[in-house]
Design a protein around this motif. Structure first.
Motif, mmCIF file in Angstrom:
data_model
loop_
_atom_site.group_PDB
_atom_site.id
_atom_site.type_symbol
_atom_site.label_atom_id
_atom_site.label_comp_id
_atom_site.label_asym_id
_atom_site.label_seq_id
_atom_site.Cartn_x
_atom_site.Cartn_y
_atom_site.Cartn_z
ATOM 1 N N PRO A 46 -8.700 -19.305 -16.239
ATOM 2 C CA PRO A 46 -7.493 -19.374 -15.417
ATOM 3 C C PRO A 46 -7.827 -19.743 -13.975
ATOM 4 O O PRO A 46 -8.959 -19.526 -13.515
ATOM 5 N N GLY A 47 -6.827 -20.295 -13.272
ATOM 6 C CA GLY A 47 -7.003 -20.590 -11.852
ATOM 7 C C GLY A 47 -6.448 -19.471 -10.992
ATOM 8 O O GLY A 47 -6.691 -19.432 -9.787
ATOM 9 N N ALA A 48 -5.674 -18.577 -11.575
ATOM 10 C CA ALA A 48 -5.119 -17.446 -10.827
ATOM 11 C C ALA A 48 -4.685 -16.383 -11.820
ATOM 12 O O ALA A 48 -4.414 -16.679 -12.989
ATOM 13 N N LEU A 49 -4.632 -15.131 -11.329
ATOM 14 C CA LEU A 49 -4.199 -14.014 -12.180
ATOM 15 C C LEU A 49 -2.925 -13.394 -11.610
ATOM 16 O O LEU A 49 -2.790 -13.266 -10.389
ATOM 17 N N ILE A 50 -2.038 -13.015 -12.502
ATOM 18 C CA ILE A 50 -0.913 -12.176 -12.084
ATOM 19 C C ILE A 50 -0.990 -10.900 -12.916
ATOM 20 O O ILE A 50 -1.111 -10.959 -14.148
ATOM 21 N N LEU A 51 -0.967 -9.773 -12.241
ATOM 22 C CA LEU A 51 -0.965 -8.480 -12.943
ATOM 23 C C LEU A 51 0.484 -8.010 -12.997
ATOM 24 O O LEU A 51 1.131 -7.862 -11.952
ATOM 25 N N SER A 52 0.997 -7.799 -14.183
ATOM 26 C CA SER A 52 2.429 -7.510 -14.328
ATOM 27 C C SER A 52 2.745 -6.064 -13.963
ATOM 28 O O SER A 52 1.850 -5.249 -13.727
ATOM 29 N N GLY A 53 4.019 -5.748 -13.992
ATOM 30 C CA GLY A 53 4.441 -4.359 -13.887
ATOM 31 C C GLY A 53 4.200 -3.640 -15.212
ATOM 32 O O GLY A 53 3.719 -4.242 -16.174
ATOM 33 N N GLY A 54 4.551 -2.374 -15.241
ATOM 34 C CA GLY A 54 4.380 -1.625 -16.485
ATOM 35 C C GLY A 54 4.989 -0.251 -16.335
ATOM 36 O O GLY A 54 5.221 0.216 -15.213
ATOM 37 N N PRO A 55 5.267 0.419 -17.450
ATOM 38 C CA PRO A 55 5.967 1.696 -17.395
ATOM 39 C C PRO A 55 5.089 2.898 -17.031
ATOM 40 O O PRO A 55 5.596 3.963 -16.712
ATOM 41 N N ALA A 56 3.757 2.717 -17.059
ATOM 42 C CA ALA A 56 2.875 3.877 -16.857
ATOM 43 C C ALA A 56 2.774 4.229 -15.370
ATOM 44 O O ALA A 56 3.209 3.477 -14.495
#
Ligand code: XMP
Length: 513
Positions: A46-56
Protein backbone atom coordinates in the motif's frame (compact mmCIF):
# COMPACT_ATOMS: atom_id res chain seq x y z
CA UNK A 1 -2.22 -2.60 -6.83
CA UNK A 2 0.81 -0.71 -5.53
CA UNK A 3 0.33 2.83 -4.33
CA UNK A 4 -3.25 2.32 -3.25
CA UNK A 5 -4.87 2.82 0.14
CA UNK A 6 -5.12 -0.04 2.59
CA UNK A 7 -7.87 0.28 5.18
CA UNK A 8 -7.39 -1.77 8.32
CA UNK A 9 -10.87 -2.63 9.60
CA UNK A 10 -11.35 -2.49 13.36
CA UNK A 11 -15.02 -3.37 13.04
CA UNK A 12 -16.72 -0.04 12.47
CA UNK A 13 -20.06 -0.24 10.70
CA UNK A 14 -18.74 2.55 8.43
CA UNK A 15 -15.54 0.90 7.18
CA UNK A 16 -16.99 0.14 3.76
CA UNK A 17 -17.92 3.80 3.46
CA UNK A 18 -14.27 4.80 3.90
CA UNK A 19 -13.37 2.67 0.90
CA UNK A 20 -16.24 4.00 -1.15
CA UNK A 21 -15.48 7.64 -0.34
CA UNK A 22 -11.80 7.12 -1.01
CA UNK A 23 -12.54 5.58 -4.37
CA UNK A 24 -15.01 8.34 -5.15
CA UNK A 25 -12.12 10.79 -4.60
CA UNK A 26 -10.15 8.87 -7.24
CA UNK A 27 -7.95 6.62 -5.05
CA UNK A 28 -8.21 2.86 -5.12
CA UNK A 29 -8.83 1.43 -1.64
CA UNK A 30 -9.09 -2.07 -0.24
CA UNK A 31 -10.03 -3.35 3.21
CA UNK A 32 -8.36 -6.00 5.34
CA UNK A 33 -9.54 -7.00 8.81
CA UNK A 34 -7.45 -6.02 11.85
CA UNK A 35 -5.52 -8.71 13.65
CA UNK A 36 -3.71 -10.34 10.73
CA UNK A 37 0.06 -10.84 10.84
CA UNK A 38 1.81 -7.87 9.26
CA UNK A 39 2.76 -9.79 6.10
CA UNK A 40 -0.65 -9.64 4.38
CA UNK A 41 -0.90 -5.89 4.96
CA UNK A 42 2.52 -4.89 3.71
CA UNK A 43 2.44 -7.61 1.05
CA UNK A 44 -0.28 -5.56 -0.70
CA UNK A 45 2.34 -2.81 -1.08
CA UNK A 46 0.00 0.00 0.00
CA UNK A 47 0.97 3.65 -0.42
CA UNK A 48 -0.97 4.73 2.67
CA UNK A 49 -2.87 3.23 5.60
CA UNK A 50 -6.19 4.20 7.09
CA UNK A 51 -7.07 2.75 10.48
CA UNK A 52 -10.85 2.57 10.78
CA UNK A 53 -13.10 3.16 13.73
CA UNK A 54 -14.40 0.28 15.80
CA UNK A 55 -16.75 -0.55 18.66
CA UNK A 56 -14.08 -1.57 21.20
CA UNK A 57 -12.36 0.59 23.80
CA UNK A 58 -8.61 0.67 23.15
CA UNK A 59 -8.15 0.75 26.94
CA UNK A 60 -9.77 -2.61 27.54
CA UNK A 61 -7.72 -5.77 27.55
CA UNK A 62 -8.26 -7.89 24.48
CA UNK A 63 -9.21 -4.88 22.34
CA UNK A 64 -7.96 -5.14 18.72
CA UNK A 65 -4.42 -3.79 18.67
CA UNK A 66 -2.18 -1.95 16.25
CA UNK A 67 0.84 -4.00 15.22
CA UNK A 68 3.94 -1.81 15.84
CA UNK A 69 5.40 -3.21 12.61
CA UNK A 70 2.77 -1.21 10.74
CA UNK A 71 4.04 1.97 12.38
CA UNK A 72 7.62 1.08 11.54
CA UNK A 73 6.78 0.68 7.85
CA UNK A 74 6.96 4.48 7.52
CA UNK A 75 3.74 4.71 5.58
CA UNK A 76 1.50 7.77 5.77
CA UNK A 77 -1.30 6.91 8.21
CA UNK A 78 -4.73 8.35 8.90
CA UNK A 79 -6.39 7.10 12.09
CA UNK A 80 -10.15 7.58 12.33
CA UNK A 81 -11.90 7.44 15.73
CA UNK A 82 -10.72 4.12 17.25
CA UNK A 83 -7.81 4.34 14.78
CA UNK A 84 -6.86 7.70 16.30
CA UNK A 85 -6.99 6.26 19.80
CA UNK A 86 -4.78 3.35 18.77
CA UNK A 87 -2.24 5.78 17.35
CA UNK A 88 -2.30 7.87 20.53
CA UNK A 89 -1.86 4.82 22.71
CA UNK A 90 0.91 3.24 20.65
CA UNK A 91 2.93 6.40 20.17
CA UNK A 92 3.01 7.47 23.82
CA UNK A 93 -0.09 9.64 24.18
CA UNK A 94 -2.81 9.28 26.79
CA UNK A 95 -6.43 8.16 26.51
CA UNK A 96 -9.29 8.50 28.94
CA UNK A 97 -12.56 6.68 29.08
CA UNK A 98 -15.65 8.87 29.22
CA UNK A 99 -18.77 8.03 31.10
CA UNK A 100 -21.14 9.28 28.42
CA UNK A 101 -19.15 9.46 25.20
CA UNK A 102 -20.08 11.72 22.30
CA UNK A 103 -22.48 10.68 19.57
CA UNK A 104 -23.91 12.59 16.64
CA UNK A 105 -23.15 16.03 15.22
CA UNK A 106 -20.44 18.35 16.58
CA UNK A 107 -18.73 21.50 15.31
CA UNK A 108 -15.10 21.08 14.39
CA UNK A 109 -12.91 24.18 14.69
CA UNK A 110 -9.48 24.23 13.13
CA UNK A 111 -6.88 25.08 15.77
CA UNK A 112 -3.84 24.96 13.49
CA UNK A 113 -3.04 25.18 9.83
CA UNK A 114 -2.91 21.70 8.45
CA UNK A 115 -2.59 20.18 5.02
CA UNK A 116 -5.49 17.98 6.08
CA UNK A 117 -7.70 21.09 6.12
CA UNK A 118 -6.46 22.37 2.76
CA UNK A 119 -9.10 24.32 0.82
CA UNK A 120 -11.71 23.80 3.51
CA UNK A 121 -11.93 27.50 4.49
CA UNK A 122 -11.84 28.65 8.07
CA UNK A 123 -15.40 28.36 9.31
CA UNK A 124 -16.14 25.42 11.60
CA UNK A 125 -17.44 22.25 9.93
CA UNK A 126 -20.23 20.04 11.06
CA UNK A 127 -18.74 16.62 11.73
CA UNK A 128 -20.16 13.39 13.03
CA UNK A 129 -18.85 11.79 16.22
CA UNK A 130 -19.33 8.34 17.68
CA UNK A 131 -16.88 7.54 20.45
CA UNK A 132 -16.56 6.61 24.08
CA UNK A 133 -12.84 7.23 24.73
CA UNK A 134 -10.93 10.44 24.00
CA UNK A 135 -7.31 11.46 23.55
CA UNK A 136 -6.25 13.31 26.69
CA UNK A 137 -2.63 14.00 25.77
CA UNK A 138 -1.13 13.76 22.29
CA UNK A 139 2.07 11.75 21.74
CA UNK A 140 5.39 13.53 21.49
CA UNK A 141 5.93 15.17 18.12
CA UNK A 142 2.18 15.62 17.58
CA UNK A 143 0.24 18.87 17.42
CA UNK A 144 -3.47 19.36 18.01
CA UNK A 145 -5.11 20.60 14.81
CA UNK A 146 -8.81 20.59 15.62
CA UNK A 147 -11.27 20.72 18.51
CA UNK A 148 -14.98 20.72 19.21
CA UNK A 149 -16.77 22.40 22.09
CA UNK A 150 -16.54 19.30 24.26
CA UNK A 151 -13.45 17.68 22.84
CA UNK A 152 -10.12 19.52 23.03
CA UNK A 153 -8.32 16.98 20.86
CA UNK A 154 -10.57 16.25 17.89
CA UNK A 155 -7.62 16.04 15.48
CA UNK A 156 -3.89 15.61 15.88
CA UNK A 157 -0.96 15.22 13.56
CA UNK A 158 2.72 14.65 13.15
CA UNK A 159 3.23 16.06 9.63
CA UNK A 160 6.93 15.10 9.63
CA UNK A 161 5.98 11.41 9.81
CA UNK A 162 2.78 11.96 7.82
CA UNK A 163 0.66 10.56 10.63
CA UNK A 164 -2.76 12.17 10.98
CA UNK A 165 -5.63 11.31 13.27
CA UNK A 166 -9.22 12.51 13.57
CA UNK A 167 -11.80 11.63 16.17
CA UNK A 168 -14.78 12.24 13.86
CA UNK A 169 -15.90 10.13 10.90
CA UNK A 170 -15.09 11.78 7.55
CA UNK A 171 -16.71 8.89 5.70
CA UNK A 172 -20.29 9.44 6.81
CA UNK A 173 -22.77 11.56 4.95
CA UNK A 174 -23.33 13.87 7.94
CA UNK A 175 -19.73 15.07 8.07
CA UNK A 176 -19.29 18.17 5.91
CA UNK A 177 -16.44 17.97 3.38
CA UNK A 178 -15.51 14.48 4.59
CA UNK A 179 -14.53 13.33 1.12
CA UNK A 180 -12.22 16.36 0.76
CA UNK A 181 -10.55 15.55 4.09
CA UNK A 182 -9.88 11.99 2.91
CA UNK A 183 -8.66 13.37 -0.43
CA UNK A 184 -6.34 15.81 1.35
CA UNK A 185 -4.79 12.98 3.34
CA UNK A 186 -4.19 10.94 0.21
CA UNK A 187 -2.67 13.97 -1.49
CA UNK A 188 -0.33 14.38 1.52
CA UNK A 189 0.52 10.69 1.15
CA UNK A 190 1.65 11.46 -2.38
CA UNK A 191 -0.84 9.15 -4.06
CA UNK A 192 -2.20 9.92 -7.50
CA UNK A 193 -5.98 10.10 -7.91
CA UNK A 194 -5.88 7.71 -10.83
CA UNK A 195 -8.69 5.29 -9.96
CA UNK A 196 -11.13 5.48 -12.84
CA UNK A 197 -13.75 3.00 -13.84
CA UNK A 198 -12.55 3.29 -17.45
CA UNK A 199 -9.06 2.17 -16.54
CA UNK A 200 -10.56 -0.57 -14.38
CA UNK A 201 -12.52 -1.78 -17.42
CA UNK A 202 -9.38 -1.98 -19.55
CA UNK A 203 -7.41 -3.80 -16.86
CA UNK A 204 -10.28 -6.19 -16.14
CA UNK A 205 -10.62 -7.09 -19.81
CA UNK A 206 -6.89 -7.84 -19.96
CA UNK A 207 -7.06 -9.89 -16.74
CA UNK A 208 -9.98 -11.96 -18.07
CA UNK A 209 -8.14 -12.65 -21.32
CA UNK A 210 -5.05 -13.69 -19.43
CA UNK A 211 -6.96 -15.95 -17.05
CA UNK A 212 -8.99 -17.69 -19.75
CA UNK A 213 -6.10 -18.02 -22.22
CA UNK A 214 -6.79 -18.16 -25.96
CA UNK A 215 -9.25 -21.07 -25.81
CA UNK A 216 -11.01 -21.03 -22.43
CA UNK A 217 -14.81 -20.99 -22.47
CA UNK A 218 -16.81 -19.28 -19.74
CA UNK A 219 -20.31 -19.96 -18.48
CA UNK A 220 -22.33 -17.23 -16.79
CA UNK A 221 -25.69 -17.55 -15.06
CA UNK A 222 -27.68 -14.41 -15.85
CA UNK A 223 -30.26 -13.39 -13.28
CA UNK A 224 -31.57 -10.31 -15.01
CA UNK A 225 -30.04 -8.17 -12.27
CA UNK A 226 -27.40 -5.45 -12.56
CA UNK A 227 -24.40 -7.50 -11.43
CA UNK A 228 -24.70 -10.43 -13.79
CA UNK A 229 -25.62 -8.11 -16.69
CA UNK A 230 -22.47 -6.04 -16.17
CA UNK A 231 -20.35 -9.16 -15.70
CA UNK A 232 -21.77 -10.40 -19.03
CA UNK A 233 -20.87 -7.13 -20.73
CA UNK A 234 -17.33 -7.21 -19.40
CA UNK A 235 -16.79 -10.84 -20.34
CA UNK A 236 -18.35 -10.33 -23.77
CA UNK A 237 -15.90 -7.51 -24.40
CA UNK A 238 -12.99 -9.65 -23.26
CA UNK A 239 -13.70 -13.00 -24.90
CA UNK A 240 -16.68 -12.52 -27.25
CA UNK A 241 -18.00 -15.86 -28.51
CA UNK A 242 -16.24 -17.84 -25.77
CA UNK A 243 -18.78 -16.49 -23.29
CA UNK A 244 -21.98 -18.51 -22.87
CA UNK A 245 -24.84 -17.06 -20.83
CA UNK A 246 -27.67 -19.07 -19.38
CA UNK A 247 -30.85 -17.33 -18.24
CA UNK A 248 -33.33 -19.63 -16.55
CA UNK A 249 -36.93 -18.53 -17.04
CA UNK A 250 -38.38 -20.12 -13.92
CA UNK A 251 -41.91 -18.93 -14.57
CA UNK A 252 -41.59 -16.60 -11.56
CA UNK A 253 -40.26 -13.57 -13.39
CA UNK A 254 -41.95 -10.22 -13.80
CA UNK A 255 -43.96 -9.18 -16.82
CA UNK A 256 -41.77 -8.69 -19.88
CA UNK A 257 -38.61 -9.60 -17.99
CA UNK A 258 -37.24 -12.26 -20.33
CA UNK A 259 -37.74 -10.07 -23.39
CA UNK A 260 -36.28 -7.02 -21.65
CA UNK A 261 -33.07 -8.80 -20.69
CA UNK A 262 -32.74 -10.55 -24.02
CA UNK A 263 -33.32 -7.38 -26.07
CA UNK A 264 -31.16 -5.10 -23.96
CA UNK A 265 -28.17 -7.44 -23.85
CA UNK A 266 -28.67 -8.60 -27.43
CA UNK A 267 -28.68 -4.99 -28.65
CA UNK A 268 -25.60 -4.05 -26.63
CA UNK A 269 -23.74 -7.23 -27.61
CA UNK A 270 -24.87 -8.58 -30.96
CA UNK A 271 -23.85 -12.19 -31.27
CA UNK A 272 -23.90 -12.81 -27.50
CA UNK A 273 -24.53 -16.50 -26.86
CA UNK A 274 -27.57 -16.13 -24.63
CA UNK A 275 -29.53 -19.30 -23.85
CA UNK A 276 -32.93 -18.78 -22.34
CA UNK A 277 -34.17 -21.97 -20.72
CA UNK A 278 -37.92 -22.17 -20.51
CA UNK A 279 -38.32 -24.06 -17.23
CA UNK A 280 -41.51 -22.52 -15.83
CA UNK A 281 -43.40 -25.82 -15.89
CA UNK A 282 -40.73 -27.57 -13.82
CA UNK A 283 -40.62 -24.85 -11.15
CA UNK A 284 -44.39 -24.43 -10.91
CA UNK A 285 -44.88 -28.19 -10.81
CA UNK A 286 -42.55 -28.55 -7.85
CA UNK A 287 -44.03 -25.56 -6.05
CA UNK A 288 -47.61 -26.77 -6.31
CA UNK A 289 -49.32 -26.54 -2.94
CA UNK A 290 -46.16 -25.34 -1.12
CA UNK A 291 -46.88 -22.50 1.31
CA UNK A 292 -43.79 -22.23 3.49
CA UNK A 293 -41.42 -19.46 2.29
CA UNK A 294 -38.22 -21.30 3.16
CA UNK A 295 -39.46 -24.46 1.46
CA UNK A 296 -40.26 -22.38 -1.63
CA UNK A 297 -36.69 -21.05 -1.58
CA UNK A 298 -35.23 -24.53 -1.23
CA UNK A 299 -37.28 -25.98 -4.06
CA UNK A 300 -36.43 -23.08 -6.37
CA UNK A 301 -32.74 -23.19 -5.43
CA UNK A 302 -32.47 -26.92 -6.13
CA UNK A 303 -34.37 -26.76 -9.40
CA UNK A 304 -32.16 -23.89 -10.54
CA UNK A 305 -28.97 -25.83 -9.88
CA UNK A 306 -30.32 -28.92 -11.60
CA UNK A 307 -31.27 -27.01 -14.73
CA UNK A 308 -28.04 -25.09 -14.77
CA UNK A 309 -26.02 -28.31 -14.57
CA UNK A 310 -28.04 -29.75 -17.42
CA UNK A 311 -27.41 -26.71 -19.62
CA UNK A 312 -23.71 -26.73 -18.81
CA UNK A 313 -23.63 -30.40 -19.85
CA UNK A 314 -25.29 -29.57 -23.17
CA UNK A 315 -22.77 -26.84 -23.92
CA UNK A 316 -19.82 -29.20 -23.90
CA UNK A 317 -16.37 -27.88 -23.10
CA UNK A 318 -16.64 -25.19 -20.39
CA UNK A 319 -13.59 -24.27 -18.31
CA UNK A 320 -14.71 -21.34 -16.19
CA UNK A 321 -17.79 -20.32 -14.29
CA UNK A 322 -18.33 -16.56 -13.95
CA UNK A 323 -20.15 -14.98 -11.02
CA UNK A 324 -21.13 -11.40 -10.32
CA UNK A 325 -19.73 -11.38 -6.76
CA UNK A 326 -19.24 -7.82 -5.44
CA UNK A 327 -16.75 -6.36 -2.97
CA UNK A 328 -19.15 -6.17 -0.01
CA UNK A 329 -19.58 -9.98 -0.24
CA UNK A 330 -15.81 -10.41 -0.36
CA UNK A 331 -15.38 -8.18 2.69
CA UNK A 332 -18.13 -9.99 4.54
CA UNK A 333 -16.52 -13.34 3.82
CA UNK A 334 -13.23 -12.21 5.42
CA UNK A 335 -14.85 -10.17 8.19
CA UNK A 336 -13.71 -10.99 11.72
CA UNK A 337 -17.31 -10.50 12.81
CA UNK A 338 -18.46 -13.74 11.24
CA UNK A 339 -21.81 -14.42 9.62
CA UNK A 340 -24.86 -12.68 10.96
CA UNK A 341 -27.96 -14.54 12.11
CA UNK A 342 -30.01 -16.07 9.35
CA UNK A 343 -33.37 -14.41 8.78
CA UNK A 344 -33.98 -15.71 5.27
CA UNK A 345 -31.82 -18.10 3.30
CA UNK A 346 -31.08 -15.54 0.52
CA UNK A 347 -27.70 -16.77 -0.39
CA UNK A 348 -28.80 -20.29 -1.09
CA UNK A 349 -31.08 -19.22 -3.86
CA UNK A 350 -29.50 -18.73 -7.25
CA UNK A 351 -26.19 -19.53 -5.57
CA UNK A 352 -24.28 -22.33 -7.25
CA UNK A 353 -22.75 -25.28 -5.42
CA UNK A 354 -19.01 -25.40 -4.90
CA UNK A 355 -18.52 -28.79 -6.56
CA UNK A 356 -19.13 -27.70 -10.15
CA UNK A 357 -16.13 -28.75 -12.24
CA UNK A 358 -15.17 -25.21 -13.29
CA UNK A 359 -12.65 -22.63 -12.21
CA UNK A 360 -14.39 -19.59 -10.74
CA UNK A 361 -14.00 -16.18 -12.35
CA UNK A 362 -15.37 -13.14 -10.52
CA UNK A 363 -14.63 -10.02 -12.55
CA UNK A 364 -16.53 -7.63 -10.26
CA UNK A 365 -15.17 -8.79 -6.92
CA UNK A 366 -13.29 -5.52 -6.33
CA UNK A 367 -16.24 -3.24 -6.97
CA UNK A 368 -19.06 -1.63 -5.02
CA UNK A 369 -22.56 -1.48 -6.49
CA UNK A 370 -22.29 2.15 -7.61
CA UNK A 371 -19.02 1.30 -9.36
CA UNK A 372 -20.67 -1.66 -11.08
CA UNK A 373 -23.28 0.72 -12.46
CA UNK A 374 -20.55 3.13 -13.62
CA UNK A 375 -18.71 0.24 -15.25
CA UNK A 376 -21.91 -0.92 -16.94
CA UNK A 377 -22.50 2.58 -18.32
CA UNK A 378 -18.90 2.65 -19.57
CA UNK A 379 -19.48 -0.68 -21.32
CA UNK A 380 -22.74 0.44 -22.92
CA UNK A 381 -25.15 -1.59 -20.79
CA UNK A 382 -28.51 0.18 -21.16
CA UNK A 383 -29.92 2.20 -18.26
CA UNK A 384 -33.00 -0.02 -18.22
CA UNK A 385 -30.80 -2.85 -16.92
CA UNK A 386 -28.40 -0.77 -14.83
CA UNK A 387 -31.10 0.90 -12.78
CA UNK A 388 -33.32 -2.11 -12.22
CA UNK A 389 -34.50 -2.58 -8.71
CA UNK A 390 -33.11 -5.65 -6.95
CA UNK A 391 -35.29 -8.66 -7.63
CA UNK A 392 -35.01 -11.74 -5.40
CA UNK A 393 -33.80 -15.04 -6.84
CA UNK A 394 -37.05 -16.87 -5.91
CA UNK A 395 -38.90 -14.17 -7.82
CA UNK A 396 -42.64 -13.73 -7.56
CA UNK A 397 -42.95 -16.96 -5.55
CA UNK A 398 -42.09 -15.05 -2.37
CA UNK A 399 -44.46 -12.22 -3.28
CA UNK A 400 -47.48 -14.52 -3.34
CA UNK A 401 -48.44 -15.33 0.21
CA UNK A 402 -49.27 -19.01 0.37
CA UNK A 403 -49.26 -21.44 -2.52
CA UNK A 404 -48.07 -20.28 -5.93
CA UNK A 405 -50.48 -21.07 -8.75
CA UNK A 406 -50.85 -19.70 -12.31
CA UNK A 407 -53.90 -17.57 -11.56
CA UNK A 408 -52.18 -15.79 -8.67
CA UNK A 409 -49.06 -15.30 -10.75
CA UNK A 410 -51.08 -13.69 -13.54
CA UNK A 411 -52.74 -11.29 -11.07
CA UNK A 412 -49.48 -10.39 -9.41
CA UNK A 413 -47.67 -9.83 -12.74
CA UNK A 414 -50.29 -7.37 -13.91
CA UNK A 415 -50.42 -5.49 -10.61
CA UNK A 416 -46.65 -5.37 -10.36
CA UNK A 417 -46.31 -4.07 -13.91
CA UNK A 418 -48.67 -1.21 -13.05
CA UNK A 419 -46.63 -0.33 -9.96
CA UNK A 420 -43.41 -0.24 -11.95
CA UNK A 421 -44.91 1.64 -14.87
CA UNK A 422 -46.48 4.36 -12.72
CA UNK A 423 -43.33 4.77 -10.66
CA UNK A 424 -41.37 5.26 -13.88
CA UNK A 425 -43.91 7.77 -15.20
CA UNK A 426 -43.64 9.70 -11.93
CA UNK A 427 -39.84 9.75 -12.36
CA UNK A 428 -39.36 8.13 -8.96
CA UNK A 429 -37.63 4.91 -9.99
CA UNK A 430 -34.20 5.97 -8.74
CA UNK A 431 -35.58 7.48 -5.53
CA UNK A 432 -36.78 4.19 -4.18
CA UNK A 433 -34.76 1.07 -3.55
CA UNK A 434 -37.51 -1.34 -4.53
CA UNK A 435 -41.18 -1.01 -5.40
CA UNK A 436 -43.43 -3.93 -6.12
CA UNK A 437 -46.77 -5.59 -5.57
CA UNK A 438 -47.52 -8.47 -3.21
CA UNK A 439 -50.51 -10.77 -3.58
CA UNK A 440 -52.10 -11.45 -0.21
CA UNK A 441 -53.79 -14.66 0.77
CA UNK A 442 -56.86 -13.01 2.26
CA UNK A 443 -59.98 -12.20 0.33
CA UNK A 444 -62.34 -9.39 1.17
CA UNK A 445 -65.78 -8.13 0.30
CA UNK A 446 -66.23 -5.33 -2.20
CA UNK A 447 -68.88 -3.86 -4.40
CA UNK A 448 -68.57 -3.68 -8.17
CA UNK A 449 -71.42 -2.12 -10.11
CA UNK A 450 -74.38 -3.20 -8.04
CA UNK A 451 -72.93 -6.56 -7.19
CA UNK A 452 -71.07 -7.89 -4.22
CA UNK A 453 -67.54 -9.01 -5.00
CA UNK A 454 -65.29 -11.26 -2.99
CA UNK A 455 -61.82 -10.65 -4.33
CA UNK A 456 -58.09 -10.69 -3.70
CA UNK A 457 -56.09 -8.00 -1.94
CA UNK A 458 -52.84 -6.58 -3.29
CA UNK A 459 -50.29 -4.78 -1.14
CA UNK A 460 -47.96 -2.20 -2.62
CA UNK A 461 -44.49 -2.16 -1.10
CA UNK A 462 -42.08 0.70 -1.87
CA UNK A 463 -39.01 1.24 0.29
CA UNK A 464 -35.99 3.48 0.53
CA UNK A 465 -32.70 1.91 1.57
CA UNK A 466 -28.99 2.09 0.88
CA UNK A 467 -28.09 -1.55 1.34
CA UNK A 468 -31.29 -3.48 2.09
CA UNK A 469 -30.08 -4.09 5.67
CA UNK A 470 -32.50 -1.48 6.94
CA UNK A 471 -35.25 0.28 5.07
CA UNK A 472 -38.03 2.79 5.44
CA UNK A 473 -41.32 2.88 3.56
CA UNK A 474 -41.22 5.36 0.73
CA UNK A 475 -43.36 8.48 1.15
CA UNK A 476 -44.92 8.11 -2.28
CA UNK A 477 -47.14 11.05 -3.26
CA UNK A 478 -50.80 10.46 -2.44
CA UNK A 479 -51.92 11.09 -6.01
CA UNK A 480 -49.52 8.37 -7.20
CA UNK A 481 -50.93 5.96 -4.62
CA UNK A 482 -54.43 6.89 -5.71
CA UNK A 483 -53.55 6.14 -9.34
CA UNK A 484 -51.99 2.83 -8.41
CA UNK A 485 -55.00 1.79 -6.41
CA UNK A 486 -57.50 2.76 -9.07
CA UNK A 487 -55.54 1.21 -11.95
CA UNK A 488 -54.91 -2.06 -10.14
CA UNK A 489 -58.54 -2.46 -9.14
CA UNK A 490 -59.82 -1.52 -12.60
CA UNK A 491 -57.30 -3.31 -14.74
CA UNK A 492 -56.54 -6.48 -12.82
CA UNK A 493 -59.51 -8.85 -12.68
CA UNK A 494 -60.01 -10.51 -9.34
CA UNK A 495 -58.58 -7.67 -7.20
CA UNK A 496 -60.94 -5.52 -5.16
CA UNK A 497 -58.63 -4.10 -2.49
CA UNK A 498 -55.23 -2.35 -2.52
CA UNK A 499 -53.24 -1.51 0.62
CA UNK A 500 -49.97 0.37 1.09
CA UNK A 501 -47.37 -1.25 3.32
CA UNK A 502 -45.98 1.27 5.82
CA UNK A 503 -43.58 -1.04 7.67
CA UNK A 504 -39.95 -0.26 8.34
CA UNK A 505 -37.17 -2.86 8.38
CA UNK A 506 -36.57 -3.82 11.14
CA UNK A 507 -38.88 -5.11 12.49
CA UNK A 508 -40.38 -6.07 9.10
CA UNK A 509 -38.36 -7.25 6.13
CA UNK A 510 -38.55 -5.82 2.64
CA UNK A 511 -40.13 -8.89 1.08
CA UNK A 512 -43.24 -10.32 2.71
CA UNK A 513 -41.87 -13.87 2.75
P1 XMP B 1 -35.50 -8.82 3.07
O1 XMP B 1 -36.84 -9.33 2.64
O2 XMP B 1 -34.68 -9.85 3.80
O3 XMP B 1 -34.72 -8.53 1.69
O4 XMP B 1 -35.56 -7.52 3.80
C1 XMP B 1 -33.51 -7.84 1.59
C2 XMP B 1 -33.13 -7.81 0.11
O5 XMP B 1 -32.88 -9.13 -0.36
C3 XMP B 1 -33.78 -9.50 -1.38
N1 XMP B 1 -34.18 -10.88 -1.13
C4 XMP B 1 -33.66 -11.94 -1.78
N2 XMP B 1 -32.75 -12.01 -2.76
N3 XMP B 1 -32.95 -14.37 -2.76
C5 XMP B 1 -32.42 -13.23 -3.28
O6 XMP B 1 -31.61 -13.32 -4.22
C6 XMP B 1 -33.87 -14.38 -1.76
O7 XMP B 1 -34.33 -15.43 -1.33
C7 XMP B 1 -34.24 -13.09 -1.24
N4 XMP B 1 -35.09 -12.70 -0.27
C8 XMP B 1 -35.04 -11.35 -0.21
C9 XMP B 1 -34.93 -8.51 -1.28
O8 XMP B 1 -35.57 -8.34 -2.53
C10 XMP B 1 -34.24 -7.27 -0.78
O9 XMP B 1 -33.61 -6.58 -1.85
Amino acid sequence: MAGHVLIVDYGSQFTQLIARKTRAAGYYAEILPAGLPVGPYLGRRPGALILSGGPASALESGAPALDPALLEANLPILGICYGMQLLALNLGGKLTQEAAGEYGPAELSFTADSLLWRDLGSRPLQVWMSHGDRVEAVPEGFAVSGRTRDLPVAAMEDPGRKIYAIQFHPEVHHTERGEDILGNFLGIAGLEPSWRISSFALEAVEAIREKTGPDGHVLLALSGGVDSAVAAALLAKAIGPRLHCVFVDNGLLRQGEVEEVRDALGAAYPGLDLRIVDAGAIFLGRLAGVEDPEQKRRIIGHAFIEIFREEAGKLGQIDFLAQGTLYPDVIESISPKGPSAMIKSHHNVGGLPRDLPFTLIEPLRDLFKDEVRALGAELGVPDSLLWRHPFPGPGLAIRIIGAVEPEGLAILRKADAIVREELGLAGLERDVWQAFAVLLSSKSVGVMGDDRSYGRAVAIRAVTSVDAMTSDWARLPHDLLARLSSRIMNEVPGVNRVVYDISTKPPSTIEWE
